[in-house]
Design a protein around this motif. Structure first.
Motif, PDB file in Angstrom:
ATOM      1  N   THR A  97       3.406  -3.518  12.099  1.00 48.32           N
ATOM      2  CA  THR A  97       4.451  -2.482  12.072  1.00 48.32           C
ATOM      3  C   THR A  97       4.747  -1.903  13.445  1.00 48.32           C
ATOM      4  O   THR A  97       5.740  -1.201  13.617  1.00 48.32           O
ATOM      5  CB  THR A  97       4.075  -1.317  11.133  1.00 48.32           C
ATOM      6  N   LEU A 127       6.882  -2.390   4.589  1.00 51.99           N
ATOM      7  CA  LEU A 127       5.611  -3.068   4.870  1.00 51.99           C
ATOM      8  C   LEU A 127       5.704  -4.563   4.595  1.00 51.99           C
ATOM      9  O   LEU A 127       6.168  -4.969   3.515  1.00 51.99           O
ATOM     10  CB  LEU A 127       4.501  -2.475   4.005  1.00 51.99           C
ATOM     11  N   ALA A 139      -7.667  -3.237   7.712  1.00 57.08           N
ATOM     12  CA  ALA A 139      -6.325  -2.766   7.352  1.00 57.08           C
ATOM     13  C   ALA A 139      -5.663  -2.050   8.521  1.00 57.08           C
ATOM     14  O   ALA A 139      -4.452  -2.173   8.730  1.00 57.08           O
ATOM     15  CB  ALA A 139      -6.407  -1.837   6.142  1.00 57.08           C
ATOM     16  N   TYR A 140      -6.446  -1.322   9.280  1.00 55.93           N
ATOM     17  CA  TYR A 140      -5.896  -0.607  10.446  1.00 55.93           C
ATOM     18  C   TYR A 140      -5.253  -1.595  11.409  1.00 55.93           C
ATOM     19  O   TYR A 140      -4.122  -1.391  11.872  1.00 55.93           O
ATOM     20  CB  TYR A 140      -7.021   0.164  11.147  1.00 55.93           C
ATOM     21  N   MET A 151      -1.267   5.905  13.649  1.00 60.03           N
ATOM     22  CA  MET A 151      -2.016   5.225  12.611  1.00 60.03           C
ATOM     23  C   MET A 151      -3.245   6.028  12.182  1.00 60.03           C
ATOM     24  O   MET A 151      -3.564   6.099  10.990  1.00 60.03           O
ATOM     25  CB  MET A 151      -2.472   3.847  13.108  1.00 60.03           C
ATOM     26  N   ALA A 154       0.454  -6.659   5.136  1.00 62.07           N
ATOM     27  CA  ALA A 154       0.036  -5.272   5.303  1.00 62.07           C
ATOM     28  C   ALA A 154      -0.178  -4.601   3.949  1.00 62.07           C
ATOM     29  O   ALA A 154      -1.104  -3.791   3.781  1.00 62.07           O
ATOM     30  CB  ALA A 154       1.069  -4.511   6.127  1.00 62.07           C
ATOM     31  N   VAL A 169       2.184   6.692   2.076  1.00 64.58           N
ATOM     32  CA  VAL A 169       2.123   5.247   1.834  1.00 64.58           C
ATOM     33  C   VAL A 169       2.605   4.962   0.417  1.00 64.58           C
ATOM     34  O   VAL A 169       2.132   5.575  -0.542  1.00 64.58           O
ATOM     35  CB  VAL A 169       0.683   4.716   2.018  1.00 64.58           C
ATOM     36  N   VAL A 199      -2.014  -3.325   9.845  1.00 69.07           N
ATOM     37  CA  VAL A 199      -0.843  -2.443   9.797  1.00 69.07           C
ATOM     38  C   VAL A 199      -0.335  -2.147  11.215  1.00 69.07           C
ATOM     39  O   VAL A 199       0.872  -2.140  11.452  1.00 69.07           O
ATOM     40  CB  VAL A 199      -1.180  -1.139   9.045  1.00 69.07           C
ATOM     41  N   SER A 200      -1.238  -1.930  12.154  1.00 65.47           N
ATOM     42  CA  SER A 200      -0.824  -1.655  13.537  1.00 65.47           C
ATOM     43  C   SER A 200      -0.060  -2.830  14.123  1.00 65.47           C
ATOM     44  O   SER A 200       0.998  -2.654  14.737  1.00 65.47           O
ATOM     45  CB  SER A 200      -2.053  -1.356  14.404  1.00 65.47           C
ATOM     46  N   HIS A 228       6.480   0.818   1.600  1.00 72.36           N
ATOM     47  CA  HIS A 228       6.709   1.324   2.950  1.00 72.36           C
ATOM     48  C   HIS A 228       5.661   2.360   3.341  1.00 72.36           C
ATOM     49  O   HIS A 228       4.895   2.846   2.501  1.00 72.36           O
ATOM     50  CB  HIS A 228       8.099   1.967   3.038  1.00 72.36           C
ATOM     51  N   ILE A 229       5.655   2.677   4.632  1.00 73.13           N
ATOM     52  CA  ILE A 229       4.877   3.813   5.131  1.00 73.13           C
ATOM     53  C   ILE A 229       5.838   4.743   5.869  1.00 73.13           C
ATOM     54  O   ILE A 229       6.809   4.297   6.478  1.00 73.13           O
ATOM     55  CB  ILE A 229       3.730   3.399   6.085  1.00 73.13           C
ATOM     56  N   LEU A 267      -3.718  -2.934   2.778  1.00 78.28           N
ATOM     57  CA  LEU A 267      -3.843  -1.533   2.380  1.00 78.28           C
ATOM     58  C   LEU A 267      -4.429  -1.399   0.975  1.00 78.28           C
ATOM     59  O   LEU A 267      -5.154  -0.437   0.676  1.00 78.28           O
ATOM     60  CB  LEU A 267      -2.483  -0.842   2.467  1.00 78.28           C
TER      61      LEU A 267
END
Length: 325
Positions: free
Chosen positions: A130, A184, A122-123, A137, A188, A145, A126-127, A160-161, A192
């Motif tokens: 986004t 997001l 997930a890291y 992060m 992503a 989140v 998302v990185s 969204h984050i 998450l």
């Protein structure tokens, strides 16, 4: 120099103190540390910088000159010396630094597929999707989140984050404009949700050893991820991607040891630019203070051909037929 390291960096982030200590002990003190301050000349500093320019990048030269400059300024304020000769010396051009790189779309897809078996899946998703900084992060909290959004709101609020924190000593982002709320992508969101379930299993497995910090991305016992560990896991994912059949051609070769985690961010910029997203929008998404910063930092990742004018003129005047042969 040792006095400045001991007392001149009070209140600074521990990582800043560590970095400056390494620079001084490696490059400044061995070369100039035995020189009496009142005897230090501008020529001495010029010769020192010229010698270092053969082995260091220009950015590193700026850093070591800054260390020396600030130490001498501190000495001036305490009447140890009458003038600061360091300020008379310019920084020569150093060796070319390590160029940043970006993953083209094909490689990025392979990396996301290879990351599916990673504890940091997930890291990386998302990185990459986004454009978040690694320092943004790692401290991301579940409080920031929203995986559901609010479809009934006007205007609709998508999942969204909120990128409002970083690992800096103050907890704030790099600059004020880096505070941003990002919708997001679907991939992503799914990643998450998987991460939330995986973290629940980790919490049970860790038992009394679990340290609840509300973080999205954690170690097996709930603590914040270390940058070096993230980089090491990223290179493992790249190594798996490099073995995939579609990444076997020379032009798509991946050498894992040449990459760092921050290049998920440059890849984000590159992929958006290739799809024709305006520079102004990319700048907002990555949290830069201006488009000038985006263009300078990511110049190689931004598509250089500006097509807006040509497309508009073709629409106005039409496209002429090809000439007869």
């Amino acid at each position: 120099m040792t006095d400045w390291l001991a007392y001149g960096l009070a209140g600074r982030d521990p990582s800043t103190v560590t970095t400056n200590t390494i620079l001084c002990n490696t490059h400044v003190i061995p070369a100039l540390g035995s020189r009496k301050l009142r005897d230090l000349s501008a020529d001495d500093v010029d010769h020192w910088l010229a010698a270092k320019a053969k082995v260091l990048s220009t950015r590193s030269l700026e850093a070591i000159r800054s260390c020396l400059n600030r130490a001498v300024k501190r000495a001036m304020a305490r009447d140890k010396v009458k003038r600061n000769v360091v300020e008379l010396c310019s920084i020569p051009a150093g060796r070319l630094g390590r160029p940043s790189k970006s993953l083209p779309l094909k490689q990025a897809e392979a990396v996301l597929t290879a990351a599916e078996d990673s504890a940091l899946y997930a890291y990386f998703v998302v990185s990459l999707l986004t454009g978040g900084r690694t320092e943004e992060m790692r401290p991301l909290r579940w409080d920031y989140v929203d995986l559901e959004g609010d479809p009934e709101a006007v205007p609709e609020i998508p999942p969204h984050i909120a990128v409002w924190r970083s690992v800096r000593s103050t907890g704030d982002t790099k600059i004020r404009k880096s505070r941003r709320t990002l919708a997001l992508p679907g991939r992503a969101i799914d990643a998450l949700k998987i991460q939330r379930e995986r973290q629940g299993r980790q919490r049970v497995a860790a038992g009394d050893q679990w340290q609840e910090n509300g973080l999205v991305f954690t170690s097996a016992v709930g603590t914040e991820l270390d940058a070096a560990n993230v980089r090491r896991e990223f290179r493992k994912v790249l190594a798996r991607a490099a073995r995939m059949p579609e990444i076997q051609m020379p032009e798509t070769e991946i050498k894992p040891d040449d990459w760092t985690t921050r290049e998920t961010r440059t890849s984000f910029v590159s992929i958006l630019s290739d799809r024709g997203i305006p520079l102004e929008e990319i700048s907002r998404l990555v949290g830069h203070s201006s488009t000038a910063v985006t263009e300078v930092v990511y110049r190689k990742q931004i598509r250089p051909v500006i097509q807006t004018g040509a497309v508009a003129m073709d629409g106005i005047f039409g496209t002429p037929p090809p000439p007869e042969r």
